[in-house]
Write an enzyme that holds these catalytic residues in place. Structure first.
Site, PDB file in Angstrom:
ATOM      1  N   ASN A  63       0.870  -1.175   0.000  1.00 15.21           N
ATOM      2  CA  ASN A  63       0.000   0.000   0.000  1.00 15.21           C
ATOM      3  C   ASN A  63       0.905   1.222   0.000  1.00 15.21           C
ATOM      4  O   ASN A  63       1.470   1.591   1.026  1.00 15.21           O
ATOM      5  CB  ASN A  63      -0.894  -0.039   1.246  1.00 15.21           C
ATOM      6  CG  ASN A  63      -1.857   1.136   1.307  1.00 15.21           C
ATOM      7  OD1 ASN A  63      -1.784   2.060   0.491  1.00 15.21           O
ATOM      8  ND2 ASN A  63      -2.746   1.117   2.281  1.00 15.21           N
ATOM      9  N   HIS A  84     -13.086   2.937  -0.404  1.00 17.26           N
ATOM     10  CA  HIS A  84     -13.078   1.896   0.643  1.00 17.26           C
ATOM     11  C   HIS A  84     -13.711   0.595   0.155  1.00 17.26           C
ATOM     12  O   HIS A  84     -14.206  -0.207   0.951  1.00 17.26           O
ATOM     13  CB  HIS A  84     -13.853   2.324   1.917  1.00 17.26           C
ATOM     14  CG  HIS A  84     -13.354   3.557   2.583  1.00 17.26           C
ATOM     15  ND1 HIS A  84     -14.186   4.579   2.983  1.00 17.26           N
ATOM     16  CD2 HIS A  84     -12.106   3.945   2.921  1.00 17.26           C
ATOM     17  CE1 HIS A  84     -13.473   5.536   3.533  1.00 17.26           C
ATOM     18  NE2 HIS A  84     -12.204   5.183   3.511  1.00 17.26           N
ATOM     19  N   ARG A 129     -12.722  15.833   7.103  1.00 15.39           N
ATOM     20  CA  ARG A 129     -13.482  16.115   5.873  1.00 15.39           C
ATOM     21  C   ARG A 129     -14.940  16.429   6.207  1.00 15.39           C
ATOM     22  O   ARG A 129     -15.503  15.829   7.119  1.00 15.39           O
ATOM     23  CB  ARG A 129     -13.390  14.932   4.910  1.00 15.39           C
ATOM     24  CG  ARG A 129     -11.969  14.702   4.433  1.00 15.39           C
ATOM     25  CD  ARG A 129     -11.855  13.478   3.567  1.00 15.39           C
ATOM     26  NE  ARG A 129     -10.908  12.522   4.117  1.00 15.39           N
ATOM     27  CZ  ARG A 129     -10.803  11.269   3.736  1.00 15.39           C
ATOM     28  NH1 ARG A 129     -11.599  10.798   2.806  1.00 15.39           N
ATOM     29  NH2 ARG A 129      -9.923  10.474   4.289  1.00 15.39           N
ATOM     30  N   GLU A 139      -8.315  -5.114   4.949  1.00 13.98           N
ATOM     31  CA  GLU A 139      -8.138  -4.823   3.522  1.00 13.98           C
ATOM     32  C   GLU A 139      -6.950  -5.584   2.947  1.00 13.98           C
ATOM     33  O   GLU A 139      -6.982  -6.027   1.802  1.00 13.98           O
ATOM     34  CB  GLU A 139      -7.980  -3.314   3.318  1.00 13.98           C
ATOM     35  CG  GLU A 139      -9.297  -2.591   3.577  1.00 13.98           C
ATOM     36  CD  GLU A 139      -9.155  -1.111   3.867  1.00 13.98           C
ATOM     37  OE1 GLU A 139      -9.417  -0.310   2.971  1.00 13.98           O
ATOM     38  OE2 GLU A 139      -8.796  -0.747   4.998  1.00 13.98           O
TER      39      GLU A 139
END
Ligand code: ADP
Length: 400
Positions: free
Chosen positions: A7, A179, A240, A383
């Site tokens: 990643n 996601h 955010r 993930e």
């Protein structure tokens, strides 16, 4: 099969070596401050944690350090690089081109570059990571696993915005969603936990972390999701804003004399929990402040829970029913109080939280009451495992 999961961010690189057969993490680590003074690799394997501060000017050097750490006789996890059957890369944006993970070839690399405009902060770093791995492991198949891919099943009514259609055609302005790897993983786990086929389930998966998104998963497919073209919309996040009336944006820019880049910065980095509370982007800090009587911290949490509940209701309507609500990621897995507050008022849907069972964190568990017709599940996301499994499946198909 041993899969190296990468990643790659602009200045960092996370990795895990996973044995997919036993779903076992053989080694993992983080390279930080790539290209910046004070670069550092932290590597964990065989119960050991090793840190090395050294000059890491670029991602190629970072990957070389990872490979060296994996091969170390002292704290490594491999005898030879030949043991790595494949590398799985997390790629943020696959645009409309990738509805699934793919084995990387020259054509895929060209398409990835074409998608870079859509995720200027992430895709270029992902591409650099892939090229660095190709250089060091030239004979090992590389696979791209996209954050956006799972959401490519959304129907046009969910992904087209109410803007002139030409903007979709010319600039690719539409809801993409993110996601996806996490939403896919927890959906699959939910089906296992419920003992029912995923193809028969209506799920709302709530990935609540620093970044958050809520997804309607019907019959195993994403049919709507709260993040959109960028990663701002939906519920409020650490920094955010979540949903804001677009009319407010040019108004603020005019009033405060802000450029588009400055406004973007405010929406991405200075809003959400941080912007409302004025305390922190971290939910733990905001919870602590709220418990100590800070009204704006309380308001920030109320908004997070309210918006999440609103999305759950909306997605139940979008799917025409609901079998389970899934909570995952940092807040979803760990915050007893936020889960509790989100579920308050969902009883009319048949979702009843058991406060005693809910008093837990970080484990896969059903926290609804026995008479709740909608199950409420906590499922820690993974993930990296999802990327490793997708990679192993694709590479296995190629070999067979
Ligand atoms: P990212 O989106 O960066 O992967 P995470 O999924 O790790 O983020 O989520 C980070 C968020 O999870 C932070 O807001 C953090 O405060 C929150 N979190 C972690 N542990 C707890 C906890 N015990 N209680 C409340 N929030 C928590």
């Amino acid at each position: 099969m041993k899969v190296l999961v990468i990643n790659c961010g602009s200045s960092s690189l996370k990795y895990q070596l996973i044995d997919t057969a036993g779903e076992q993490v053989l080694a993992k680590g983080l390279v930080e401050r790539i290209g910046i003074e004070g670069s550092l690799i932290t590597h964990r394997a065989r119960g050991q944690k090793v840190q090395q501060q050294t000059e890491i000017p670029d991602h190629k050097v970072a990957i070389k350090l990872v490979v060296d750490a994996l091969l170390s006789p002292d704290h490594g996890a491999l005898k030879s690089l030949d043991e790595i059957a494949a590398v799985g890369h997390r790629v943020v944006h696959g645009g409309e081109k990738f509805a699934d993970s793919v084995i990387i070839n020259d054509e895929v690399m060209t398409t990835l570059s074409d998608c870079a405009d859509l995720a200027p902060l992430h895709n270029p770093a992902n591409i650099i990571g892939i090229k660095a791995c190709q250089g060091l492991l030239p004979n090992v198949p590389q696979v791209a696993v996209f954050d956006t891919a799972f959401h490519q099943t959304m129907p046009p009514q969910a992904y087209i915005y109410g803007l002139p259609y030409e903007y979709y055609e010319q600039y690719g302005i539409r809801r993409y969603g993110f996601h996806g790897t996490s939403h896919k993983y927890v959906s699959q786990r939910a089906a296992k936990l419920l003992g029912r086929p995923l193809a028969d389930l209506k799920l709302v998966t709530c990935h609540l972390g620093n970044g958050s998104s809520i997804t309607a998963v019907k019959d195993g497919q994403s049919i709507d999701t709260s993040l959109g073209f960028g990663t701002i919309s939906g519920t409020i996040m650490g920094t955010r804003s979540g949903d804001v009336d677009p009319a407010a944006i040019p108004y603020i820019m005019e009033q405060a004399g802000l450029s588009a880049a400055e406004m973007n910065d405010i929406l991405y980095k200075k809003s959400g929990l941080l912007g409302i509370s004025g305390i922190s982007s971290d939910a733990r800090d905001v919870e602590e402040a709220a418990n100590n009587g800070n009204q704006r911290a309380r308001l920030a949490l109320d908004i997070l829970c309210y918006l999440t509940r609103k999305y759950i209701g909306a997605y139940a309507a979008a799917m025409g029913g609901l079998d389970a609500i899934v909570f995952t990621a940092g807040i979803g897995e760990n915050s007893v109080t936020i889960r509790n507050q989100i579920c308050q008022g969902l009883e009319f849907l048949g979702a009843k939280l058991d406060p005693t069972k809910n008093n837990t964190r970080g484990q896969e568990i059903d926290v609804s009451t026995p008479d709740s017709t909608v199950r409420i599940l906590i499922i820690p996301t993974n993930e990296e495992l999802m990327i490793a499994q997708d990679t192993a499946e694709l590479v296995g198909k190629k070999v067979n």
